[in-house]
Design a protein around this motif. Structure first.
Motif, PDB file in Angstrom:
ATOM      1  N   PHE A  74       0.865  -1.190   0.000  1.00 47.23           N
ATOM      2  CA  PHE A  74       0.000   0.000   0.000  1.00 47.23           C
ATOM      3  C   PHE A  74       0.897   1.234   0.000  1.00 47.23           C
ATOM      4  N   ARG A  75       0.647   2.150  -0.918  1.00 47.68           N
ATOM      5  CA  ARG A  75       1.400   3.409  -0.884  1.00 47.68           C
ATOM      6  C   ARG A  75       0.441   4.561  -1.162  1.00 47.68           C
ATOM      7  N   GLY A  76       0.651   5.648  -0.462  1.00 49.65           N
ATOM      8  CA  GLY A  76      -0.293   6.747  -0.604  1.00 49.65           C
ATOM      9  C   GLY A  76       0.321   8.102  -0.310  1.00 49.65           C
ATOM     10  N   ASN A  77      -0.381   9.120  -0.813  1.00 49.67           N
ATOM     11  CA  ASN A  77      -0.015  10.519  -0.538  1.00 49.67           C
ATOM     12  C   ASN A  77      -1.289  11.290  -0.234  1.00 49.67           C
ATOM     13  N   HIS A  78      -1.151  12.340   0.568  1.00 49.14           N
ATOM     14  CA  HIS A  78      -2.297  13.234   0.755  1.00 49.14           C
ATOM     15  C   HIS A  78      -2.605  13.895  -0.579  1.00 49.14           C
ATOM     16  N   ASP A  79      -3.891  14.069  -0.868  1.00 47.86           N
ATOM     17  CA  ASP A  79      -4.272  14.720  -2.122  1.00 47.86           C
ATOM     18  C   ASP A  79      -3.972  16.215  -2.068  1.00 47.86           C
ATOM     19  N   PRO A  80      -3.549  16.773  -3.206  1.00 51.36           N
ATOM     20  CA  PRO A  80      -3.281  18.208  -3.219  1.00 51.36           C
ATOM     21  C   PRO A  80      -4.548  19.049  -3.295  1.00 51.36           C
ATOM     22  N   ALA A  81      -5.690  18.458  -3.688  1.00 48.02           N
ATOM     23  CA  ALA A  81      -6.903  19.263  -3.868  1.00 48.02           C
ATOM     24  C   ALA A  81      -8.014  18.768  -2.966  1.00 48.02           C
ATOM     25  N   PRO A  82      -8.982  19.635  -2.625  1.00 46.05           N
ATOM     26  CA  PRO A  82     -10.109  19.178  -1.805  1.00 46.05           C
ATOM     27  C   PRO A  82     -10.877  18.062  -2.513  1.00 46.05           C
ATOM     28  N   PRO A  83     -11.567  17.199  -1.751  1.00 45.97           N
ATOM     29  CA  PRO A  83     -12.255  16.065  -2.357  1.00 45.97           C
ATOM     30  C   PRO A  83     -13.554  16.470  -3.040  1.00 45.97           C
ATOM     31  N   ALA A  84     -14.008  15.600  -3.945  1.00 45.95           N
ATOM     32  CA  ALA A  84     -15.340  15.779  -4.515  1.00 45.95           C
ATOM     33  C   ALA A  84     -16.358  15.599  -3.384  1.00 45.95           C
ATOM     34  N   PRO A  85     -17.557  16.201  -3.513  1.00 46.15           N
ATOM     35  CA  PRO A  85     -18.529  16.165  -2.403  1.00 46.15           C
ATOM     36  C   PRO A  85     -18.839  14.754  -1.913  1.00 46.15           C
ATOM     37  N   LYS A  86     -18.888  13.741  -2.805  1.00 45.11           N
ATOM     38  CA  LYS A  86     -19.255  12.401  -2.331  1.00 45.11           C
ATOM     39  C   LYS A  86     -18.144  11.728  -1.525  1.00 45.11           C
ATOM     40  N   MET A  87     -16.954  12.367  -1.477  1.00 44.93           N
ATOM     41  CA  MET A  87     -15.827  11.777  -0.755  1.00 44.93           C
ATOM     42  C   MET A  87     -15.801  12.125   0.736  1.00 44.93           C
ATOM     43  N   ARG A  88     -16.855  12.761   1.245  1.00 47.58           N
ATOM     44  CA  ARG A  88     -16.837  13.165   2.659  1.00 47.58           C
ATOM     45  C   ARG A  88     -16.522  11.987   3.557  1.00 47.58           C
ATOM     46  N   ARG A  89     -15.809  12.248   4.647  1.00 45.82           N
ATOM     47  CA  ARG A  89     -15.394  11.142   5.506  1.00 45.82           C
ATOM     48  C   ARG A  89     -16.584  10.523   6.236  1.00 45.82           C
ATOM     49  N   PRO A  90     -16.513   9.210   6.448  1.00 52.17           N
ATOM     50  CA  PRO A  90     -17.586   8.589   7.209  1.00 52.17           C
ATOM     51  C   PRO A  90     -17.564   9.086   8.647  1.00 52.17           C
ATOM     52  N   THR A  91     -18.736   9.276   9.224  1.00 52.18           N
ATOM     53  CA  THR A  91     -18.768   9.692  10.627  1.00 52.18           C
ATOM     54  C   THR A  91     -19.376   8.566  11.447  1.00 52.18           C
ATOM     55  N   GLY A  92     -19.408   8.736  12.724  1.00 49.87           N
ATOM     56  CA  GLY A  92     -20.037   7.726  13.572  1.00 49.87           C
ATOM     57  C   GLY A  92     -19.016   6.918  14.329  1.00 49.87           C
ATOM     58  N   GLU A  93     -19.512   6.141  15.246  1.00 42.55           N
ATOM     59  CA  GLU A  93     -18.657   5.348  16.138  1.00 42.55           C
ATOM     60  C   GLU A  93     -18.342   4.011  15.495  1.00 42.55           C
ATOM     61  N   PRO A  94     -17.238   3.365  15.933  1.00 41.25           N
ATOM     62  CA  PRO A  94     -16.944   2.035  15.428  1.00 41.25           C
ATOM     63  C   PRO A  94     -18.047   1.043  15.813  1.00 41.25           C
ATOM     64  N   LEU A  95     -18.252   0.061  14.956  1.00 42.89           N
ATOM     65  CA  LEU A  95     -19.310  -0.923  15.214  1.00 42.89           C
ATOM     66  C   LEU A  95     -18.885  -1.932  16.262  1.00 42.89           C
ATOM     67  N   PRO A  96     -19.665  -2.121  17.329  1.00 40.50           N
ATOM     68  CA  PRO A  96     -19.361  -3.236  18.227  1.00 40.50           C
ATOM     69  C   PRO A  96     -20.001  -4.503  17.655  1.00 40.50           C
ATOM     70  N   LEU A  97     -19.219  -5.478  17.243  1.00 34.00           N
ATOM     71  CA  LEU A  97     -19.754  -6.712  16.669  1.00 34.00           C
ATOM     72  C   LEU A  97     -19.464  -7.881  17.607  1.00 34.00           C
ATOM     73  N   PRO A  98     -20.301  -8.918  17.583  1.00 32.86           N
ATOM     74  CA  PRO A  98     -20.049 -10.086  18.440  1.00 32.86           C
ATOM     75  C   PRO A  98     -18.940 -10.941  17.841  1.00 32.86           C
ATOM     76  N   VAL A  99     -17.709 -10.393  17.835  1.00 40.15           N
ATOM     77  CA  VAL A  99     -16.619 -11.054  17.102  1.00 40.15           C
ATOM     78  C   VAL A  99     -16.160 -12.354  17.769  1.00 40.15           C
ATOM     79  N   ALA A 100     -16.372 -12.484  19.111  1.00 42.61           N
ATOM     80  CA  ALA A 100     -15.848 -13.663  19.811  1.00 42.61           C
ATOM     81  C   ALA A 100     -16.382 -14.953  19.197  1.00 42.61           C
TER      82      ALA A 100
END
Ligand code: FAD
Length: 432
Positions: A225-251
């Protein structure tokens, strides 16, 4: 997280007492051995103080000052990276260095001198800490910086919480133009190919890391995996997901963690991710894929798991890394997640800092079949020692005391700076 455990959940531990610290009550009690506790995201026992007192920093979370012009942030020691991202990203600033989870505190990041996918460009977290305020057990408050109480400054960065309570810190953030990243996922088919990809990509990309399918030893496949911060603001649909992490019954998935199922998962993961075409993604899934599930460490079942992270210095070459990967493959103990990265040469101000220029590998093992697992890890430690590398204390729950002292001969300098009332299960284990 419950009951003040560590992330690996493999070491039973119970503090005798937990004292909540806040800006009005930051002086540690005088009558017991104490240890600051952040969010317990260390895997082993550096954040545990079995039978003694923990200083919970969960209420030490105020921002004190933020200069949106220079990116200098002053906040209390229990402030999380998640808190900082919420403040800084909308204002065009980002963390200078981040580990693979944002649910860690500033105090924890300094005390383990954590590293991230940009170690080759930015070094460790400690390099970006301009100063901090330390409270010692006698109540003394000290400002520490490279030119003020310098010995304590160096000892506290990577100092495993032993020099005092970090009440607040001043951090230099880094500028970003956009919350999105351009990321590529390049498939590779051996350790040597990983190494070549790293060398070229580290020159062009700020963030590099690889997932490795460790079943085949050094000839395994992986995704770089390789990445760089983008030089330009994102398109509107790229907004970051909000909300808390999901608690799942992983055990309930614990019985599925069998070498055969992990092998099948690895095949599916490899093919799903082998997409070298650049993609624009939000920073959150790029940096923190595991944070999406709140309690993923529960998947290992009641005995928890051990994470093993080592570094082999550049001078020793790739052979010791290959030898360890081959050993792991031979035992057929599945490492459920193997991550590999090349550290750069930027020095840390920290006395006991773990990273050094070379190759680091991180492996996760369920804490079962310990009659095979523990001797195998001891044998890997011997390879690391011969190569003059070291094992990361933040992840450790089992290395032998003599090994720790040979990996980190500067430990006696830390002991000289440590507060006589601060101690941890880890420190007693490796120095007794
Ligand atoms: C999913 C995941 C991914 C991770 N990825 C990485 C990675 O990429 N790179 C990396 O380096 N690490 C990584 N880690 C490990 C993690 O970043 C470190 O263990 C970090 O130090 C945990 O911070 P914490 O706030 O939970 O501190 P804790 O684990 O609670 O404590 C860690 C140490 O800090 C000390 N401490 C805590 N607060 C203070 C304070 N206020 N004053 C003085 N000492 C204090 C404690 O005494 C202890 O010695 C990862 C962990 C997880 C779970």
């Amino acid at each position: 997280m419950s009951a003040y455990e560590s992330w690996g959940r493999s070491i039973p531990s119970r503090p005798a007492r937990v004292v909540e610290t806040s800006w009005t009550s930051a002086v540690p009690p005088q009558d017991d051995l104490v240890l600051p506790y952040g969010l317990g995201r260390s895997y082993g026992d550096v954040c545990l103080n079995n039978g003694h007192t923990l200083l919970d920093t969960a209420r030490l979370t105020r921002f004190r000052r933020f200069d949106a012009g220079t990116g200098v942030l002053e906040c209390e020691g229990g402030t999380t990276l998640d808190d900082i991202l919420r403040l800084a990203v909308p204002r065009g600033w980002f963390l200078p260095v981040t580990p693979g989870t944002k649910f860690v505190t500033i105090g924890g990041c300094i005390a383990n001198d954590v590293h991230g996918k940009n170690h080759h460009r930015a070094g460790t977290f400690g390099r970006h800490v301009r100063s901090f305020e330390l409270v010692r057990s006698d109540g003394t408050r000290l400002r520490c910086a490279s030119d003020e109480n310098a010995a304590l400054y160096r000892a506290t960065i990577g100092g495993l919480g032993l020099t005092g309570l970090i009440v607040s810190a001043e951090i230099q953030l880094r500028r970003i133009e956009s919350p999105s990243m351009t990321v590529e996922r390049v498939p590779f088919r051996s350790l040597a190919e990983f190494d070549a990809l790293s060398r070229t990509s580290d020159a062009t990309h700020e963030y590099t890391v690889a997932w490795f399918d460790s079943f085949g030893g050094r000839d395994s496949r992986g995704i770089f995996f390789r990445g760089n911060h983008d030089p330009a603001p994102p398109a509107p649909k790229m907004r970051r997901p909000t909300g808390e992490p999901l608690p799942l019954p992983v055990a309930q998935f614990a019985p599925l963690l069998h070498p055969l199922t992990v092998r099948a998962f690895n095949t599916a993961y490899f093919h799903a991710n082998a997409r070298p075409k650049p993609q624009r993604v939000d920073y959150d899934p790029f940096f923190y894929p595991l944070d999406a599930i709140a309690n993923w460490n529960g998947i290992y079942g009641p005995h928890g798991f051990l994470q093993y992270q080592f570094v082999i210095p550049e001078e020793a070459g790739l052979e010791p890394v290959g030898e360890i990967l081959d050993r792991v493959a031979k035992t057929r103990l599945a490492s459920f997640l193997t991550v590999i990265k090349k550290f750069g040469a930027l020095p840390s101000p920290g006395l006991l800092s773990f990273p050094k220029a070379g190759t680091t590998v991180c492996l996760d093992f369920a804490a079962r079949n310990t009659d095979v697992l523990l001797p195998m890890l001891d044998a890997c430690d011997a390879v690391v020692e011969d190569a003059r590398g070291s094992v990361y204390p933040a992840k450790d729950a089992r290395m032998a005391p003599e090994r720790f002292r040979r990996f980190f001969p500067q430990w006696e300098e830390l002991r000289a700076q440590a507060d006589p009332r601060f101690s941890s299960s880890f420190w007693r284990r490796v120095t007794s």
